[in-house]
Design a protein around this motif. Structure first.
Motif, mmCIF file in Angstrom:
data_model
loop_
_atom_site.group_PDB
_atom_site.id
_atom_site.type_symbol
_atom_site.label_atom_id
_atom_site.label_comp_id
_atom_site.label_asym_id
_atom_site.label_seq_id
_atom_site.Cartn_x
_atom_site.Cartn_y
_atom_site.Cartn_z
ATOM 1 N N THR A 84 0.792 1.719 3.481
ATOM 2 C CA THR A 84 1.002 0.281 3.562
ATOM 3 C C THR A 84 -0.350 -0.393 3.391
ATOM 4 O OG1 THR A 84 2.837 0.567 5.109
ATOM 5 C CG2 THR A 84 1.864 -1.634 4.952
ATOM 6 N N ILE A 85 -0.464 -1.196 2.337
ATOM 7 C CA ILE A 85 -1.683 -1.947 2.073
ATOM 8 C C ILE A 85 -1.411 -3.383 2.503
ATOM 9 C CG2 ILE A 85 -3.409 -2.592 0.366
ATOM 10 C CD1 ILE A 85 -3.026 0.487 0.793
ATOM 11 N N GLY A 86 -2.129 -3.868 3.497
ATOM 12 C CA GLY A 86 -1.848 -5.169 4.080
ATOM 13 C C GLY A 86 -2.059 -6.324 3.122
ATOM 14 N N ALA A 87 -1.413 -7.438 3.427
ATOM 15 C CA ALA A 87 -1.557 -8.653 2.623
ATOM 16 C C ALA A 87 -3.022 -9.053 2.535
ATOM 17 C CB ALA A 87 -0.740 -9.774 3.250
ATOM 18 N N GLY A 88 -3.477 -9.335 1.314
ATOM 19 C CA GLY A 88 -4.840 -9.792 1.096
ATOM 20 C C GLY A 88 -5.915 -8.735 1.242
ATOM 21 N N ALA A 89 -5.532 -7.491 1.437
ATOM 22 C CA ALA A 89 -6.527 -6.423 1.595
ATOM 23 C C ALA A 89 -7.338 -6.247 0.318
ATOM 24 C CB ALA A 89 -5.841 -5.112 1.969
ATOM 25 N N VAL A 90 -8.592 -5.840 0.494
ATOM 26 C CA VAL A 90 -9.474 -5.537 -0.639
ATOM 27 C C VAL A 90 -9.821 -4.054 -0.539
ATOM 28 C CG1 VAL A 90 -11.655 -6.035 -1.785
ATOM 29 C CG2 VAL A 90 -10.376 -7.886 -0.667
ATOM 30 N N VAL A 91 -9.207 -3.267 -1.409
ATOM 31 C CA VAL A 91 -9.317 -1.807 -1.323
ATOM 32 C C VAL A 91 -10.415 -1.340 -2.267
ATOM 33 C CG1 VAL A 91 -8.062 0.372 -1.517
ATOM 34 C CG2 VAL A 91 -6.845 -1.699 -0.798
ATOM 35 N N ILE A 92 -11.472 -0.755 -1.680
ATOM 36 C CA ILE A 92 -12.631 -0.354 -2.475
ATOM 37 C C ILE A 92 -12.886 1.149 -2.415
ATOM 38 C CG2 ILE A 92 -13.709 -2.627 -2.306
ATOM 39 C CD1 ILE A 92 -15.592 -1.470 -0.183
ATOM 40 N N LYS A 93 -12.046 1.887 -1.663
ATOM 41 C CA LYS A 93 -12.178 3.341 -1.652
ATOM 42 C C LYS A 93 -10.801 3.973 -1.494
ATOM 43 C CE LYS A 93 -13.335 3.572 3.276
ATOM 44 N NZ LYS A 93 -14.346 4.020 4.261
ATOM 45 N N ASP A 94 -10.719 5.261 -1.761
ATOM 46 C CA ASP A 94 -9.437 5.967 -1.736
ATOM 47 C C ASP A 94 -8.773 5.841 -0.370
ATOM 48 O OD1 ASP A 94 -10.107 6.691 -4.296
ATOM 49 O OD2 ASP A 94 -10.326 8.834 -3.876
ATOM 50 N N VAL A 95 -7.423 5.875 -0.395
ATOM 51 C CA VAL A 95 -6.617 5.731 0.817
ATOM 52 C C VAL A 95 -5.748 6.974 0.954
ATOM 53 C CG1 VAL A 95 -4.844 4.355 1.972
ATOM 54 C CG2 VAL A 95 -6.593 3.214 0.563
ATOM 55 N N PRO A 96 -5.786 7.667 2.099
ATOM 56 C CA PRO A 96 -4.987 8.893 2.261
ATOM 57 C C PRO A 96 -3.506 8.581 2.461
ATOM 58 C CG PRO A 96 -6.162 8.414 4.293
ATOM 59 C CD PRO A 96 -6.640 7.409 3.276
ATOM 60 N N ASP A 97 -2.674 9.595 2.291
ATOM 61 C CA ASP A 97 -1.232 9.460 2.486
ATOM 62 C C ASP A 97 -0.919 8.833 3.842
ATOM 63 O OD1 ASP A 97 -0.964 10.800 0.085
ATOM 64 O OD2 ASP A 97 -0.160 12.648 0.950
ATOM 65 N N ASN A 98 0.096 7.955 3.849
ATOM 66 C CA ASN A 98 0.665 7.362 5.068
ATOM 67 C C ASN A 98 -0.250 6.382 5.789
ATOM 68 O OD1 ASN A 98 3.209 8.923 5.036
ATOM 69 N ND2 ASN A 98 1.826 10.656 5.380
ATOM 70 N N ALA A 99 -1.398 6.087 5.238
ATOM 71 C CA ALA A 99 -2.325 5.189 5.928
ATOM 72 C C ALA A 99 -1.863 3.740 5.837
ATOM 73 C CB ALA A 99 -3.722 5.317 5.345
ATOM 74 N N VAL A 100 -2.141 2.986 6.897
ATOM 75 C CA VAL A 100 -1.953 1.532 6.920
ATOM 76 C C VAL A 100 -3.348 0.927 6.902
ATOM 77 C CG1 VAL A 100 -1.071 -0.442 8.211
ATOM 78 C CG2 VAL A 100 0.176 1.732 8.248
ATOM 79 N N VAL A 101 -3.660 0.184 5.837
ATOM 80 C CA VAL A 101 -5.000 -0.396 5.708
ATOM 81 C C VAL A 101 -4.914 -1.914 5.599
ATOM 82 C CG1 VAL A 101 -5.896 1.695 4.615
ATOM 83 C CG2 VAL A 101 -5.138 -0.187 3.190
ATOM 84 N N VAL A 102 -5.882 -2.598 6.209
ATOM 85 C CA VAL A 102 -5.932 -4.055 6.178
ATOM 86 C C VAL A 102 -7.389 -4.487 6.081
ATOM 87 C CG1 VAL A 102 -3.820 -4.318 7.548
ATOM 88 C CG2 VAL A 102 -6.018 -4.287 8.707
ATOM 89 N N GLY A 103 -7.585 -5.733 5.649
ATOM 90 C CA GLY A 103 -8.903 -6.345 5.720
ATOM 91 C C GLY A 103 -9.699 -6.306 4.431
ATOM 92 N N ASN A 104 -10.906 -6.889 4.538
ATOM 93 C CA ASN A 104 -11.847 -6.966 3.420
ATOM 94 C C ASN A 104 -13.241 -6.589 3.936
ATOM 95 O OD1 ASN A 104 -13.466 -7.577 1.265
ATOM 96 N ND2 ASN A 104 -13.032 -9.768 1.252
ATOM 97 N N PRO A 105 -13.708 -5.364 3.604
ATOM 98 C CA PRO A 105 -12.993 -4.318 2.849
ATOM 99 C C PRO A 105 -11.900 -3.680 3.698
ATOM 100 C CG PRO A 105 -15.080 -3.477 3.645
ATOM 101 C CD PRO A 105 -15.060 -4.937 4.020
#
Length: 199
Positions: free
Chosen positions: A169-190
């Motif tokens: 799950t990539i959160g609204a407005g997130a800025v993804v600058i590196k790889d994300v592993p399976d099942n991760a929930v990421v948010v924010g900038n970066p």
């Protein structure tokens, strides 16, 4: 054609079918409190006795996968709005929908039963695996890979070459600058990992 899921998302997909002059036989949905969407009837929740073409008009990735696994007898087709910008060198697999204003550039592969939502942008050489949902205004730079079942939230952006795992799950407005592993929930900038999806 039948649309599986009578919701707001279904309304948008219905209008794409209308734009493409594809007749809609009705919606399949278990919500007995509604009888119709627009002028289209709502059918019983089970599609076991229905034959023909279908698109799953439900935004939840796991629900779409479950429906496909239970209804392999249906012929799933893709719907691509005439108001989307699709490269002739892009490949879009069965059951996927591309909404108005979306851009899919050269050498992109979009898997089965994906959603490329309103004004999302997918740049060159991206790989979008099955059951992914790219929300409105998502921006993927070139050579991004998004794993099966991942939901990229509204307005998120991903820099070139990043690999996002399955069922993330990539959160609204997130800025993804590196790889994300399976099942991760990421948010924010970066974007940072907050937790992991467990179901």
């Amino acid at each position: 054609m039948y649309l599986y899921g009578a919701s707001g998302h279904g309304k948008v997909i219905a209008e794409i079918a209308e734009e493409l002059n594809i007749p809609i036989e009705g919606f399949i949905d278990g919500n007995t409190s509604i009888n119709a969407i627009f002028s289209y009837r709502i059918l019983a929740n089970s599609a076991s006795d229905i034959q023909g073409e279908a698109v799953i008009s439900i935004g939840n990735n796991k629900v779409r996968k479950d429906i496909v696994q239970k209804n392999s007898h249906l012929k799933y087709v893709s719907l691509i709005s005439k108001k989307a910008n699709i490269s002739s060198r892009a490949s879009i697999d069965e059951g996927s929908v591309v909404m108005m204003g979306a851009t899919v550039n050269s050498s992109v592969y979009i898997g089965k039963h994906c959603i490329v939502n309103t004004n999302a942008s997918v740049d060159h050489d991206c790989i979008i695996e099955d059951y992914v949902h790219l929300s409105p205004n998502v921006a993927l730079a070139g050579n991004v890979k998004v794993g099966e079942g991942t939901h990229v939230g509204i307005g998120a952006c991903v820099i070139q070459g990043v690999k996002i795992g399955k069922w993330c799950t990539i959160g609204a407005g997130a800025v993804v600058i590196k790889d994300v592993p399976d099942n991760a929930v990421v948010v924010g900038n970066p974007a940072k990992i907050m937790r992991y999806n467990t179901d």
